[in-house]
Design an enzyme around this catalytic site. Sequence first.
Site, PDB file in Angstrom:
ATOM      1  N   GLY A 142       1.568  -2.970  -4.040  1.00 42.27           N
ATOM      2  CA  GLY A 142       2.160  -2.145  -2.998  1.00 42.27           C
ATOM      3  C   GLY A 142       3.502  -2.709  -2.555  1.00 42.27           C
ATOM      4  O   GLY A 142       4.129  -3.489  -3.262  1.00 42.27           O
ATOM      5  N   GLY A 143       3.915  -2.322  -1.336  1.00 40.03           N
ATOM      6  CA  GLY A 143       5.199  -2.768  -0.811  1.00 40.03           C
ATOM      7  C   GLY A 143       5.991  -1.648  -0.187  1.00 40.03           C
ATOM      8  O   GLY A 143       7.225  -1.698  -0.151  1.00 40.03           O
ATOM      9  N   ALA A 144       5.303  -0.615   0.317  1.00 46.10           N
ATOM     10  CA  ALA A 144       5.957   0.508   1.022  1.00 46.10           C
ATOM     11  C   ALA A 144       7.035   1.177   0.177  1.00 46.10           C
ATOM     12  O   ALA A 144       8.009   1.704   0.711  1.00 46.10           O
ATOM     13  CB  ALA A 144       6.551   0.042   2.356  1.00 46.10           C
ATOM     14  N   GLN A 213      -2.794  -0.952  -5.145  1.00 45.39           N
ATOM     15  CA  GLN A 213      -2.956  -1.223  -3.727  1.00 45.39           C
ATOM     16  C   GLN A 213      -1.820  -0.597  -2.936  1.00 45.39           C
ATOM     17  O   GLN A 213      -0.652  -0.695  -3.329  1.00 45.39           O
ATOM     18  CB  GLN A 213      -2.992  -2.741  -3.473  1.00 45.39           C
ATOM     19  CG  GLN A 213      -3.411  -3.145  -2.065  1.00 45.39           C
ATOM     20  CD  GLN A 213      -2.251  -3.428  -1.134  1.00 45.39           C
ATOM     21  OE1 GLN A 213      -1.120  -3.574  -1.564  1.00 45.39           O
ATOM     22  NE2 GLN A 213      -2.533  -3.497   0.157  1.00 45.39           N
ATOM     23  N   SER A 214      -2.127   0.105  -1.854  1.00 44.25           N
ATOM     24  CA  SER A 214      -1.145   0.707  -0.955  1.00 44.25           C
ATOM     25  C   SER A 214      -0.227   1.671  -1.713  1.00 44.25           C
ATOM     26  O   SER A 214      -0.699   2.637  -2.312  1.00 44.25           O
ATOM     27  CB  SER A 214      -0.353  -0.400  -0.260  1.00 44.25           C
ATOM     28  OG  SER A 214       0.460   0.120   0.759  1.00 44.25           O
ATOM     29  N   ALA A 215       1.092   1.405  -1.728  1.00 41.83           N
ATOM     30  CA  ALA A 215       2.007   2.266  -2.482  1.00 41.83           C
ATOM     31  C   ALA A 215       1.660   2.267  -3.958  1.00 41.83           C
ATOM     32  O   ALA A 215       1.813   3.291  -4.640  1.00 41.83           O
ATOM     33  CB  ALA A 215       3.449   1.792  -2.285  1.00 41.83           C
ATOM     34  N   ASP A 321      -7.011  -0.755   9.242  1.00 46.26           N
ATOM     35  CA  ASP A 321      -5.724  -0.641   8.551  1.00 46.26           C
ATOM     36  C   ASP A 321      -4.720   0.058   9.463  1.00 46.26           C
ATOM     37  O   ASP A 321      -4.875   1.233   9.780  1.00 46.26           O
ATOM     38  CB  ASP A 321      -5.910   0.147   7.249  1.00 46.26           C
ATOM     39  CG  ASP A 321      -4.700   0.074   6.336  1.00 46.26           C
ATOM     40  OD1 ASP A 321      -3.571  -0.043   6.846  1.00 46.26           O
ATOM     41  OD2 ASP A 321      -4.879   0.146   5.101  1.00 46.26           O
ATOM     42  N   HIS A 353      -4.908  -3.825   6.340  1.00 46.93           N
ATOM     43  CA  HIS A 353      -4.273  -3.317   5.126  1.00 46.93           C
ATOM     44  C   HIS A 353      -4.191  -4.383   4.046  1.00 46.93           C
ATOM     45  O   HIS A 353      -4.324  -4.089   2.856  1.00 46.93           O
ATOM     46  CB  HIS A 353      -2.863  -2.816   5.484  1.00 46.93           C
ATOM     47  CG  HIS A 353      -2.195  -2.029   4.408  1.00 46.93           C
ATOM     48  ND1 HIS A 353      -2.623  -0.772   4.010  1.00 46.93           N
ATOM     49  CD2 HIS A 353      -1.108  -2.298   3.633  1.00 46.93           C
ATOM     50  CE1 HIS A 353      -1.846  -0.310   3.053  1.00 46.93           C
ATOM     51  NE2 HIS A 353      -0.915  -1.221   2.796  1.00 46.93           N
TER      52      HIS A 353
END
Length: 404
Positions: A142-144, A213-215, A321, A353
């Site tokens: 991830g990492g936005a 994960q995430s993004a 989260d 998160h």
Amino acid sequence: MASRTITEVRRATSRPRAEGAGRLTTGIQRHDSLGDLEQKTLSPRERADRVAKEVALVARLSVKLWSHLGLGWRWNVAAWQLILYATFLMPGMIQVVFYYFFSRSVTRSIIYGREPRNRLDLYKPSSREHGRPWPVVVFVTGGAWTIGYKAWGALLGKRLSEHGILVACLDYRNFPQGNAVDMMEDVCTGVDWVLRHIDRHGGDPENVYLCGQSAGGHLLALALLAQAEHKATGHCSLLRGQTWDPTRARGFIGVSGAYSLDVLKEHLHRRGLYRSLFESIMSLDGKPALVELSPTYCARKLGLKMCGMLPEILLLHGKNDKSVPYFSSCSFSEALNSGGVKCECRLYEGKSHTDPLVDDPLKGGRDSLMEAIVEMVLKRKVRKWQTPMIPGCLASAAAAVCPF
């Protein structure tokens, strides 16, 4: 938000190849086969030159990204929280950094495509059971969509390789080097590379699992659904990278993923990922496309056409989260199940998160993410008590200031 207009921000995404492609491929011979690109042996000087160029590129893009974000109070508060969070976790992260750069089990920056940052890291197990190829997990960090980097998966790669799983961590272009469609193109190309070439590294191309994960969860889920639409209908407007058969993936694990972008827009705006910037990242042909780039929407659009096109899916999400509320995974799971896809959504009480990827492995004890992946890949339960990598007081302090 700084005084940049949406038009100015979009202009930055229209030149990703011109800014990075030439620099990152300097000194690397072009080949027709991407599988041959990794075979070129670089001298120490060439390696140092490549690293220096990549660092310079990342630094330049970071400055440009900061100019888009501006100096809003939300980003200042989050930046200080992140600094404190990283400081408390530093004793454990130093161990991970040492492992990443000096372990013989890690092969860094294999080239999987011709775009900037088309690199991946491999984490290989130390031994092979009865000479069999290793099962493979492709991990997308991830990492936005702005600060993702393949090395963020080092701790997960280390843990999974200890259980006999080969891990491939993909890097991909971030904004403003590219928008979400460019990022998905990189992910598709990276997965295609793994499916075609991982046997050269001891992996089993018929036993590949996908994890994001995430993004990274958003991009990988979107790529998987785009491949399923292409297989079912012969066409997908989102696909601009390599095509591959989605049924070749044995499973997909989404961790704290952002799957309903149109619903998340206002939440992310309040968190500091401002509305105009987010719409620029999630653009299609120069126009905001939050609905079209939402995996939940794509799953609902495909409906029963997904049946038989997708592998089993496991979605993991912490109820605490703050970055991406857990309803994102719940809605995505409902859309998949209504289309006949086998999907399980597990919600974890008290988890943030970053807990599954960073905090849990560092503070020791149960590692829920590692256990879930091993259970899916190896078809057996693992209940291993992990040795702490940081003192408990530092883990508690990090949790208290965690901005995620």
